[in-house]
Design an enzyme around this catalytic site. Sequence first.
Site, PDB file in Angstrom:
ATOM      1  CG  HIS A 186     -17.681  53.101 -34.601  1.00 33.77           C
ATOM      2  ND1 HIS A 186     -17.322  53.233 -36.010  1.00 33.77           N
ATOM      3  CD2 HIS A 186     -18.652  52.162 -34.648  1.00 33.77           C
ATOM      4  CE1 HIS A 186     -18.280  52.499 -36.807  1.00 33.77           C
ATOM      5  NE2 HIS A 186     -19.040  51.978 -35.755  1.00 33.77           N
TER       6      HIS A 186
ATOM      7  CE  LYS B  90     -23.569  46.020 -42.405  1.00 35.78           C
ATOM      8  NZ  LYS B  90     -23.108  46.711 -41.271  1.00 35.78           N
TER       9      LYS B  90
ATOM     10  NE  ARG C 226     -26.687  54.050 -35.286  1.00 34.09           N
ATOM     11  CZ  ARG C 226     -26.180  53.770 -36.439  1.00 34.09           C
ATOM     12  NH1 ARG C 226     -25.371  54.410 -37.102  1.00 34.09           N
ATOM     13  NH2 ARG C 226     -26.499  52.235 -36.727  1.00 34.09           N
TER      14      ARG C 226
ATOM     15  CB  SER D 205     -19.537  53.259 -41.443  1.00 36.63           C
ATOM     16  OG  SER D 205     -19.124  52.964 -40.104  1.00 36.63           O
TER      17      SER D 205
HETATM   18  O1  PNS Z   1     -20.741  47.070 -37.642  1.00 35.93           O
HETATM   19  P1  PNS Z   1     -21.592  45.890 -37.802  1.00 35.93           P
HETATM   20  O2  PNS Z   1     -21.297  45.572 -39.326  1.00 35.93           O
HETATM   21  O3  PNS Z   1     -22.965  46.201 -37.435  1.00 35.93           O
HETATM   22  O4  PNS Z   1     -21.128  44.368 -37.000  1.00 35.93           O
HETATM   23  C1  PNS Z   1     -21.754  43.478 -37.161  1.00 35.93           C
HETATM   24  C2  PNS Z   1     -20.785  42.286 -36.468  1.00 35.93           C
HETATM   25  C3  PNS Z   1     -19.665  42.180 -37.283  1.00 35.93           C
HETATM   26  C4  PNS Z   1     -20.593  42.599 -35.355  1.00 35.93           C
HETATM   27  C5  PNS Z   1     -21.634  40.987 -36.665  1.00 35.93           C
HETATM   28  O5  PNS Z   1     -22.057  40.685 -38.007  1.00 35.93           O
HETATM   29  C6  PNS Z   1     -20.764  39.572 -36.452  1.00 35.93           C
HETATM   30  O6  PNS Z   1     -20.513  39.572 -35.130  1.00 35.93           O
HETATM   31  N1  PNS Z   1     -20.363  38.936 -37.320  1.00 35.93           N
HETATM   32  C7  PNS Z   1     -19.565  37.761 -37.129  1.00 35.93           C
HETATM   33  C8  PNS Z   1     -20.462  36.447 -37.250  1.00 35.93           C
HETATM   34  C9  PNS Z   1     -21.216  36.268 -36.009  1.00 35.93           C
HETATM   35  O7  PNS Z   1     -20.683  35.670 -35.113  1.00 35.93           O
HETATM   36  N2  PNS Z   1     -22.536  36.551 -36.243  1.00 35.93           N
HETATM   37  C10 PNS Z   1     -23.481  36.862 -34.918  1.00 35.93           C
HETATM   38  C11 PNS Z   1     -24.263  35.363 -34.506  1.00 35.93           C
HETATM   39  S1  PNS Z   1     -24.874  34.502 -36.189  1.00 35.93           S
END
Ligand code: PNS
Length: 163
Positions: A18, A42, A91, A129
């Site tokens: 990150h 999660k 990645r 992570s």
């Molecule tokens: O580190 P991650 O868990 O891969 O991040 C995922 C994240 C937080 C970027 C994604 O789940 C997110 O944007 N969540 C907020 C809700 C949202 O807008 N989702 C995308 C369109 S439905």
Amino acid sequence: MGKIAVYPGSFDPITNGHCDIIRRGLRLFDKVIVAIAVNGTKSPLFTIEERLEMLRESLKDMPGVEVDTFDGLLVDFVVKRQADAILRGLRAVSDFEYEFQMALMNRKLNKKIQTVFLMTGLRWIYISSSIIKEAARFGGDTSDMAPDIVCKRLRQKFGVPEP
Ligand code: PNS
């Protein structure tokens, strides 16, 4: 006003991968807002406050970085913070399908917001992570994978003695 990117994620916890994306994002954007999703799907190991503390400590030497949290839709947060783009790291090919789906959904929700992908540095290609948490849970050394504060908090969480 300069160009602003939102770098969203769970950051449970932040990794060197990150940090690499954020550092390189700062070469493209004047400001990178690192934003923890509060309502992630999660079940996290660290609380939002713990994750904020680790982000702040890990990124304190990077001018142009701001740390924040958001609830609800990412695109709404991007608009609220008057940002221009969403920044995400890739990645391996395995990341692509999920990232592609999310980028297209976000574009459908707000066509003005672009998603910018940066390839993770080769050194961090195997890091996530989840894999760091797995190693740390059983006392594995994570010092080459995550910032010092993260390694320390992981040891505390899992009751592993300091080296
Ligand atoms: O580190 P991650 O868990 O891969 O991040 C995922 C994240 C937080 C970027 C994604 O789940 C997110 O944007 N969540 C907020 C809700 C949202 O807008 N989702 C995308 C369109 S439905």
